[in-house]
Design a protein around this motif. Structure first.
Motif, mmCIF file in Angstrom:
data_model
loop_
_atom_site.group_PDB
_atom_site.id
_atom_site.type_symbol
_atom_site.label_atom_id
_atom_site.label_comp_id
_atom_site.label_asym_id
_atom_site.label_seq_id
_atom_site.Cartn_x
_atom_site.Cartn_y
_atom_site.Cartn_z
ATOM 1 N N LEU A 342 109.124 45.981 46.735
ATOM 2 C CA LEU A 342 110.346 46.695 47.114
ATOM 3 C C LEU A 342 110.036 47.704 48.216
ATOM 4 C CD1 LEU A 342 111.608 47.491 43.487
ATOM 5 C CD2 LEU A 342 112.325 45.597 44.950
ATOM 6 N N ASP A 343 111.074 48.151 48.928
ATOM 7 C CA ASP A 343 110.885 49.202 49.939
ATOM 8 C C ASP A 343 111.151 50.582 49.356
ATOM 9 O OD1 ASP A 343 110.448 47.589 52.459
ATOM 10 O OD2 ASP A 343 112.215 46.663 51.565
ATOM 11 N N TYR A 344 112.080 50.617 48.389
ATOM 12 C CA TYR A 344 112.386 51.879 47.702
ATOM 13 C C TYR A 344 112.622 51.566 46.240
ATOM 14 C CZ TYR A 344 113.540 53.706 52.325
ATOM 15 O OH TYR A 344 113.490 54.102 53.642
ATOM 16 N N ILE A 345 112.315 52.546 45.398
ATOM 17 C CA ILE A 345 112.740 52.415 44.008
ATOM 18 C C ILE A 345 113.381 53.737 43.589
ATOM 19 C CG2 ILE A 345 110.576 53.133 42.839
ATOM 20 C CD1 ILE A 345 111.362 50.442 41.086
ATOM 21 N N LEU A 346 114.388 53.610 42.748
ATOM 22 C CA LEU A 346 115.070 54.786 42.225
ATOM 23 C C LEU A 346 114.697 54.928 40.768
ATOM 24 C CD1 LEU A 346 118.179 53.934 44.243
ATOM 25 C CD2 LEU A 346 117.149 56.216 44.292
ATOM 26 N N ALA A 347 113.867 55.926 40.481
ATOM 27 C CA ALA A 347 113.400 56.143 39.112
ATOM 28 C C ALA A 347 114.492 56.858 38.335
ATOM 29 C CB ALA A 347 112.118 56.975 39.129
ATOM 30 N N ASN A 348 114.861 56.292 37.195
ATOM 31 C CA ASN A 348 116.027 56.764 36.441
ATOM 32 C C ASN A 348 115.618 56.957 34.980
ATOM 33 O OD1 ASN A 348 119.430 55.361 36.121
ATOM 34 N ND2 ASN A 348 118.647 57.402 35.791
ATOM 35 N N ASP A 349 115.536 58.233 34.577
ATOM 36 C CA ASP A 349 115.234 58.534 33.172
ATOM 37 C C ASP A 349 116.532 58.386 32.371
ATOM 38 O OD1 ASP A 349 114.671 59.563 30.715
ATOM 39 O OD2 ASP A 349 113.650 61.358 31.448
ATOM 40 N N VAL A 350 116.666 57.272 31.672
ATOM 41 C CA VAL A 350 117.954 57.000 31.014
ATOM 42 C C VAL A 350 118.141 57.812 29.728
ATOM 43 C CG1 VAL A 350 118.345 54.725 32.019
ATOM 44 C CG2 VAL A 350 117.015 54.909 29.909
ATOM 45 N N LEU A 351 117.090 58.525 29.299
ATOM 46 C CA LEU A 351 117.243 59.379 28.108
ATOM 47 C C LEU A 351 117.624 60.819 28.466
ATOM 48 C CD1 LEU A 351 114.360 58.218 25.712
ATOM 49 C CD2 LEU A 351 116.731 57.447 25.830
ATOM 50 N N ALA A 352 117.472 61.181 29.734
ATOM 51 C CA ALA A 352 117.830 62.557 30.138
ATOM 52 C C ALA A 352 119.336 62.736 30.011
ATOM 53 C CB ALA A 352 117.383 62.794 31.579
ATOM 54 N N SER A 353 119.760 63.971 29.657
ATOM 55 C CA SER A 353 121.203 64.154 29.461
ATOM 56 C C SER A 353 121.926 64.085 30.808
ATOM 57 C CB SER A 353 121.484 65.465 28.731
ATOM 58 O OG SER A 353 121.514 66.503 29.644
ATOM 59 N N GLY A 354 123.118 63.487 30.795
ATOM 60 C CA GLY A 354 123.902 63.330 32.020
ATOM 61 C C GLY A 354 123.292 62.340 32.992
ATOM 62 N N SER A 355 122.490 61.424 32.472
ATOM 63 C CA SER A 355 121.777 60.499 33.345
ATOM 64 C C SER A 355 121.796 59.112 32.721
ATOM 65 C CB SER A 355 120.336 60.987 33.482
ATOM 66 O OG SER A 355 119.692 60.365 34.556
ATOM 67 N N GLY A 356 121.744 58.087 33.558
ATOM 68 C CA GLY A 356 121.564 56.739 33.026
ATOM 69 C C GLY A 356 122.851 56.003 32.736
ATOM 70 N N THR A 363 120.642 61.375 37.574
ATOM 71 C CA THR A 363 119.538 61.995 38.301
ATOM 72 C C THR A 363 118.592 60.872 38.689
ATOM 73 O OG1 THR A 363 119.731 64.085 37.130
ATOM 74 C CG2 THR A 363 117.603 63.626 38.156
ATOM 75 N N LEU A 364 118.323 60.750 39.981
ATOM 76 C CA LEU A 364 117.461 59.668 40.463
ATOM 77 C C LEU A 364 116.384 60.240 41.365
ATOM 78 C CD1 LEU A 364 120.098 56.981 41.588
ATOM 79 C CD2 LEU A 364 118.758 56.971 39.490
ATOM 80 N N ARG A 365 115.166 59.723 41.206
ATOM 81 C CA ARG A 365 114.092 60.072 42.150
ATOM 82 C C ARG A 365 113.922 58.888 43.092
ATOM 83 N NH1 ARG A 365 109.155 63.097 42.735
ATOM 84 N NH2 ARG A 365 109.913 64.443 41.087
ATOM 85 N N LEU A 366 114.121 59.126 44.385
ATOM 86 C CA LEU A 366 113.953 58.059 45.380
ATOM 87 C C LEU A 366 112.484 58.030 45.798
ATOM 88 C CD1 LEU A 366 115.304 55.947 47.345
ATOM 89 C CD2 LEU A 366 115.475 57.824 48.986
ATOM 90 N N ILE A 367 111.836 56.921 45.489
ATOM 91 C CA ILE A 367 110.410 56.783 45.827
ATOM 92 C C ILE A 367 110.276 55.698 46.893
ATOM 93 C CG2 ILE A 367 108.095 56.320 44.912
ATOM 94 C CD1 ILE A 367 109.153 57.032 42.114
#
Ligand SMILES: Cc1cc2nc3c(=O)[nH]c(=O)nc-3n(C[C@H](O)[C@H](O)[C@H](O)COP(=O)(O)O)c2cc1C
Length: 396
Positions: A342-356, A363-367
């Motif tokens: 991949l060229d980018y990945i969006l890390a997504n903590d699906v257990l964090a509140s208000g996320s997933g 909340t996404l981390r663009l790597i």
């Protein structure tokens, strides 16, 4: 840049058509988006919806021909406006616009407008199909004015056919597209969204709680930025206005659909939560509980769509994946980025509140694959997060 959609100046012209009954809802959506609406009504429009209703909803005075005086509202209002929206546009007002007539406040403001103009014709289908109307529409389009295609269906006059005004939320999409910088014009974006259903028997399936909202937001924001967008969605509702939507059920169907459009795409966004496994032996009859205290299902791996896309990736294509994780989120995401080309990945903590899954925020981390580019974290409404992700991806 978050909230580019708020605090925008929208001039709304209303002419005399029955679809004017939808306009109070449009004004609600405009104010809900924290934008300002100045409203001009023709005399005829006031037979269908009152200035009092619209003035109450917009929180501003509504302009009518009785205000068409030396204070020159027909010049000042278009100067203030970032976009002029004429909805509904009657056959009569359409004809006046096409011929450059300026015999009331609305048509005078239209001819004085330098901003983008969006016209939403709404009328009986015979009025719409009439060659005079069609020639008027063609004339406006030639001048670069956006004229919406009316929808087909039941018309207020009792007929059924082409002539319905789009729904207020769809008009909002066109307003935002007109207000957005088209830095993705000419680009083709393919987005997968939502869950897959892996059927066990005709009435049961294995799935996950993905709502498709993040994928839909990536698709919508790219469309606002001028891209052509196709969505391949699992079995969830997707607001497909202006987009091409293909629905699939299983991971295998999703893979086929992705393969069919892969060559077309400049950007591939893999936001779907694809089931990793399906049952080895699908039962074409409903499995009965009688005589079974326990039930063991044997599962086999589904195709890995992201990895497949990574293998088939063509020169110049940009692949953006998502990693929905519950632990070691960033490490798992980096691993997936490398393994799947991949060229980018969006890390997504699906257990964090208000996320997933199934919430409106994320909340996404663009790597990025290129380690010289910084990682960025975006948090907020999925639509705002999606806009920021695109801005970063486009900036390279
Ligand atoms: C009950 C009723 C419904 C009408 N609905 C429409 C309509 O949906 N679309 C349209 O183009 N004209 C419609 N008309 C005709 C327009 O109201 C008429 O052409 C009027 O002159 C338009 O004026 P305006 O363009 O200045 O607003 C309707 C008229 C009546 C009486």
């Amino acid at each position: 840049m978050q909230n580019w959609k708020s605090n925008r100046n929208i001039l709304l012209g209303i002419s005399g058509g029955i679809a004017a009954y939808k306009i109070p809802q449009l004004v609600r959506l405009i104010t809900k988006a924290r934008c300002q609406a100045e409203i001009i009504m023709t005399d005829s429009a006031q037979q269908f919806v009152t200035p009092m209703t619209l003035g109450t909803l917009s929180g501003r005075k509504v302009w009518t021909d009785s205000d068409f005086d030396s204070s020159i509202p027909h010049i000042r209002l278009p100067q203030w406006a970032e976009v002029l929206v004429i909805a509904p546009c009657s056959a009569n007002t359409l004809g006046k616009l096409a011929h450059g007539l300026a015999d009331n406040l609305l048509t005078s403001a239209a001819i004085a407008s330098a901003c983008p103009v969006l016209v939403f014709p709404a009328m009986n289908e015979h009025m719409y199909e009439n060659p005079a109307t069609q020639e008027n529409i063609a004339a406006l389009k030639r001048r670069g004015i956006f004229v919406a295609e009316p929808e087909s269906g039941a018309l207020a006059c009792g007929d059924s056919g082409k002539g319905r005004m789009p729904e207020p939320h769809e008009i909002m999409h066109e307003i935002f597209r007109a207000l957005c910088v088209h830095d993705m014009a000419g680009k083709h974006v393919l987005v997968t969204a939502g869950p897959t259903h892996e059927y066990i028997d005709p009435v049961r399936y294995i799935s996950n709680p993905s709502s498709g909202k993040m994928g839909a937001a990536m698709a919508r924001e790219a469309w606002y930025r001028g891209a052509d967008v196709k969505i391949i969605a699992g079995p969830v509702d997707v607001d497909g206005y202006g987009l091409s939507v293909k629905h699939v059920v299983s991971a295998q169907e999703m893979l086929e659909a992705v393969r069919a459009d892969l060559e077309w795409a400049d950007y591939v966004v893999k936001a779907a939560a694809v089931g990793d496994y399906r049952v080895k032996d699908y039962s074409d009859r409903k499995l009965k509980r009688e005589g079974r205290d326990t039930l063991t299902l044997e599962l086999v791996q589904n195709p890995d769509i992201a990895a497949e896309v990574g293998k088939l990736k063509r020169e110049g294509q940009v692949l953006i994946g998502f990693a929905a994780e519950t632990d070691n989120v960033n490490a798992h995401a980096r691993d997936k980025l490398a393994r799947k080309n991949l060229d980018y990945i969006l890390a997504n903590d699906v257990l964090a509140s208000g996320s997933g899954f199934a919430v409106d925020t994320n909340t996404l981390r663009l790597i990025p694959r290129d380690p010289s580019h910084p990682e960025r974290v975006f948090t907020g409404l999925k639509e705002d997060v999606a806009f920021d992700v695109w801005s970063n991806v486009l900036a390279g």
